[in-house]
Motif scaffolding. Sequence first.
Motif, PDB file in Angstrom:
ATOM      1  N   ASP A   1       0.826  -1.209   0.000  1.00 16.57           N
ATOM      2  CA  ASP A   1       0.000   0.000   0.000  1.00 16.57           C
ATOM      3  C   ASP A   1       0.864   1.264   0.000  1.00 16.57           C
ATOM      4  O   ASP A   1       0.585   2.214  -0.729  1.00 16.57           O
ATOM      5  CB  ASP A   1      -0.931   0.021   1.207  1.00 16.57           C
ATOM      6  CG  ASP A   1      -1.996  -1.061   1.162  1.00 16.57           C
ATOM      7  OD1 ASP A   1      -2.267  -1.591   0.060  1.00 16.57           O
ATOM      8  OD2 ASP A   1      -2.558  -1.383   2.226  1.00 16.57           O
ATOM      9  N   ASN A   2       1.906   1.271   0.823  1.00 12.92           N
ATOM     10  CA  ASN A   2       2.800   2.424   0.891  1.00 12.92           C
ATOM     11  C   ASN A   2       3.568   2.621  -0.409  1.00 12.92           C
ATOM     12  O   ASN A   2       3.722   3.756  -0.879  1.00 12.92           O
ATOM     13  CB  ASN A   2       3.781   2.283   2.061  1.00 12.92           C
ATOM     14  CG  ASN A   2       3.149   2.603   3.389  1.00 12.92           C
ATOM     15  OD1 ASN A   2       3.070   3.755   3.788  1.00 12.92           O
ATOM     16  ND2 ASN A   2       2.698   1.567   4.088  1.00 12.92           N
TER      17      ASN A   2
ATOM     18  N   GLU B   1       3.147  -0.114  -8.998  1.00 15.83           N
ATOM     19  CA  GLU B   1       1.858   0.203  -9.601  1.00 15.83           C
ATOM     20  C   GLU B   1       1.146  -1.082  -9.990  1.00 15.83           C
ATOM     21  O   GLU B   1       1.784  -2.103 -10.235  1.00 15.83           O
ATOM     22  CB  GLU B   1       2.042   1.105 -10.822  1.00 15.83           C
ATOM     23  CG  GLU B   1       2.911   0.491 -11.909  1.00 15.83           C
ATOM     24  CD  GLU B   1       3.311   1.478 -12.997  1.00 15.83           C
ATOM     25  OE1 GLU B   1       3.073   2.683 -12.843  1.00 15.83           O
ATOM     26  OE2 GLU B   1       3.876   1.018 -14.007  1.00 15.83           O
ATOM     27  N   TRP B   2      -0.164  -1.000 -10.006  1.00 16.34           N
ATOM     28  CA  TRP B   2      -0.972  -2.122 -10.452  1.00 16.34           C
ATOM     29  C   TRP B   2      -1.148  -2.007 -11.957  1.00 16.34           C
ATOM     30  O   TRP B   2      -1.419  -0.942 -12.484  1.00 16.34           O
ATOM     31  CB  TRP B   2      -2.334  -2.109  -9.770  1.00 16.34           C
ATOM     32  CG  TRP B   2      -2.239  -2.455  -8.318  1.00 16.34           C
ATOM     33  CD1 TRP B   2      -2.312  -1.591  -7.271  1.00 16.34           C
ATOM     34  CD2 TRP B   2      -2.040  -3.755  -7.761  1.00 16.34           C
ATOM     35  NE1 TRP B   2      -2.159  -2.268  -6.093  1.00 16.34           N
ATOM     36  CE2 TRP B   2      -1.992  -3.606  -6.364  1.00 16.34           C
ATOM     37  CE3 TRP B   2      -1.887  -5.029  -8.302  1.00 16.34           C
ATOM     38  CZ2 TRP B   2      -1.812  -4.680  -5.493  1.00 16.34           C
ATOM     39  CZ3 TRP B   2      -1.701  -6.097  -7.447  1.00 16.34           C
ATOM     40  CH2 TRP B   2      -1.669  -5.928  -6.056  1.00 16.34           C
ATOM     41  N   HIS B   3      -0.964  -3.125 -12.635  1.00 15.91           N
ATOM     42  CA  HIS B   3      -1.109  -3.154 -14.091  1.00 15.91           C
ATOM     43  C   HIS B   3      -1.758  -4.477 -14.471  1.00 15.91           C
ATOM     44  O   HIS B   3      -1.146  -5.538 -14.346  1.00 15.91           O
ATOM     45  CB  HIS B   3       0.261  -3.015 -14.757  1.00 15.91           C
ATOM     46  CG  HIS B   3       0.210  -3.017 -16.251  1.00 15.91           C
ATOM     47  ND1 HIS B   3      -0.360  -1.988 -16.979  1.00 15.91           N
ATOM     48  CD2 HIS B   3       0.625  -3.934 -17.149  1.00 15.91           C
ATOM     49  CE1 HIS B   3      -0.266  -2.272 -18.262  1.00 15.91           C
ATOM     50  NE2 HIS B   3       0.314  -3.442 -18.392  1.00 15.91           N
ATOM     51  N   GLY B   4      -2.997  -4.394 -14.917  1.00 18.69           N
ATOM     52  CA  GLY B   4      -3.699  -5.610 -15.316  1.00 18.69           C
ATOM     53  C   GLY B   4      -3.812  -6.635 -14.203  1.00 18.69           C
ATOM     54  O   GLY B   4      -3.719  -7.826 -14.452  1.00 18.69           O
ATOM     55  N   GLY B   5      -3.978  -6.171 -12.966  1.00 18.83           N
ATOM     56  CA  GLY B   5      -4.110  -7.086 -11.837  1.00 18.83           C
ATOM     57  C   GLY B   5      -2.791  -7.570 -11.267  1.00 18.83           C
ATOM     58  O   GLY B   5      -2.776  -8.343 -10.322  1.00 18.83           O
ATOM     59  N   GLN B   6      -1.687  -7.134 -11.851  1.00 17.24           N
ATOM     60  CA  GLN B   6      -0.370  -7.519 -11.353  1.00 17.24           C
ATOM     61  C   GLN B   6       0.358  -6.302 -10.816  1.00 17.24           C
ATOM     62  O   GLN B   6       0.233  -5.196 -11.351  1.00 17.24           O
ATOM     63  CB  GLN B   6       0.472  -8.162 -12.436  1.00 17.24           C
ATOM     64  CG  GLN B   6       0.017  -9.544 -12.802  1.00 17.24           C
ATOM     65  CD  GLN B   6       1.054 -10.219 -13.686  1.00 17.24           C
ATOM     66  OE1 GLN B   6       1.557  -9.614 -14.620  1.00 17.24           O
ATOM     67  NE2 GLN B   6       1.349 -11.459 -13.382  1.00 17.24           N
ATOM     68  N   LEU B   7       1.120  -6.524  -9.786  1.00 16.72           N
ATOM     69  CA  LEU B   7       1.921  -5.472  -9.198  1.00 16.72           C
ATOM     70  C   LEU B   7       3.265  -5.427  -9.912  1.00 16.72           C
ATOM     71  O   LEU B   7       3.892  -6.469 -10.137  1.00 16.72           O
ATOM     72  CB  LEU B   7       2.123  -5.779  -7.714  1.00 16.72           C
ATOM     73  CG  LEU B   7       2.613  -4.684  -6.798  1.00 16.72           C
ATOM     74  CD1 LEU B   7       1.674  -3.487  -6.827  1.00 16.72           C
ATOM     75  CD2 LEU B   7       2.741  -5.219  -5.383  1.00 16.72           C
ATOM     76  N   ARG B   8       3.675  -4.215 -10.308  1.00 13.71           N
ATOM     77  CA  ARG B   8       4.968  -4.098 -10.976  1.00 13.71           C
ATOM     78  C   ARG B   8       5.670  -2.825 -10.514  1.00 13.71           C
ATOM     79  O   ARG B   8       5.055  -1.919  -9.960  1.00 13.71           O
ATOM     80  CB  ARG B   8       4.814  -4.110 -12.488  1.00 13.71           C
ATOM     81  CG  ARG B   8       4.160  -2.889 -13.062  1.00 13.71           C
ATOM     82  CD  ARG B   8       4.100  -2.963 -14.576  1.00 13.71           C
ATOM     83  NE  ARG B   8       3.551  -1.721 -15.111  1.00 13.71           N
ATOM     84  CZ  ARG B   8       3.307  -1.520 -16.369  1.00 13.71           C
ATOM     85  NH1 ARG B   8       3.542  -2.473 -17.245  1.00 13.71           N
ATOM     86  NH2 ARG B   8       2.825  -0.373 -16.787  1.00 13.71           N
ATOM     87  N   VAL B   9       6.952  -2.771 -10.773  1.00 15.73           N
ATOM     88  CA  VAL B   9       7.764  -1.618 -10.392  1.00 15.73           C
ATOM     89  C   VAL B   9       7.497  -0.491 -11.388  1.00 15.73           C
ATOM     90  O   VAL B   9       7.512  -0.703 -12.594  1.00 15.73           O
ATOM     91  CB  VAL B   9       9.267  -1.990 -10.398  1.00 15.73           C
ATOM     92  CG1 VAL B   9      10.111  -0.814  -9.950  1.00 15.73           C
ATOM     93  CG2 VAL B   9       9.523  -3.204  -9.526  1.00 15.73           C
ATOM     94  N   SER B  10       7.267   0.705 -10.862  1.00 13.93           N
ATOM     95  CA  SER B  10       7.049   1.876 -11.713  1.00 13.93           C
ATOM     96  C   SER B  10       8.397   2.417 -12.182  1.00 13.93           C
ATOM     97  O   SER B  10       9.456   1.968 -11.727  1.00 13.93           O
ATOM     98  CB  SER B  10       6.311   2.961 -10.932  1.00 13.93           C
ATOM     99  OG  SER B  10       7.153   3.471  -9.913  1.00 13.93           O
ATOM    100  N   ALA B  11       8.362   3.399 -13.061  1.00 19.39           N
ATOM    101  CA  ALA B  11       9.604   4.037 -13.517  1.00 19.39           C
ATOM    102  C   ALA B  11      10.330   4.670 -12.338  1.00 19.39           C
ATOM    103  O   ALA B  11      11.564   4.541 -12.203  1.00 19.39           O
ATOM    104  CB  ALA B  11       9.298   5.076 -14.578  1.00 19.39           C
ATOM    105  N   LEU B  12       9.583   5.317 -11.443  1.00 15.20           N
ATOM    106  CA  LEU B  12      10.195   5.920 -10.258  1.00 15.20           C
ATOM    107  C   LEU B  12      10.797   4.845  -9.365  1.00 15.20           C
ATOM    108  O   LEU B  12      11.923   4.990  -8.867  1.00 15.20           O
ATOM    109  CB  LEU B  12       9.153   6.730  -9.481  1.00 15.20           C
ATOM    110  CG  LEU B  12       9.617   7.358  -8.167  1.00 15.20           C
ATOM    111  CD1 LEU B  12      10.792   8.296  -8.390  1.00 15.20           C
ATOM    112  CD2 LEU B  12       8.455   8.077  -7.499  1.00 15.20           C
TER     113      LEU B  12
END
Length: 88
Positions: free
Chosen positions: A51-52, A60-71
């Motif tokens: 959550d944090n 970030e959430w993408h299509g139901g999967q959690l992934r690392v954002s650019a930041l």
Amino acid sequence: MSLATAQPYGRHPAGAHHGLTRHEVLRDALLDTVDLLQRRRADLVDETFIDNYVALGWLEWHGGQLRVSALGSTICQQMAERLAPLDS
């Protein structure tokens, strides 16, 4: 840190993070969190951390999967560079 010994506080096991801000604890645990995500073991990541990380824009959430954002990727790179001298 091996998968079997992963702690919710990354390089700072529970109780060993005195004096660190929540932001510092999250930053220090990010590499371990990303490793768990790459191994498809998000179930081992503390939900409050997720959550944090999402609130900070590091994951970030993408299509139901959690992934690392650019930041988040940038922060991971900075942390890896900071830890590189320790690995030598």
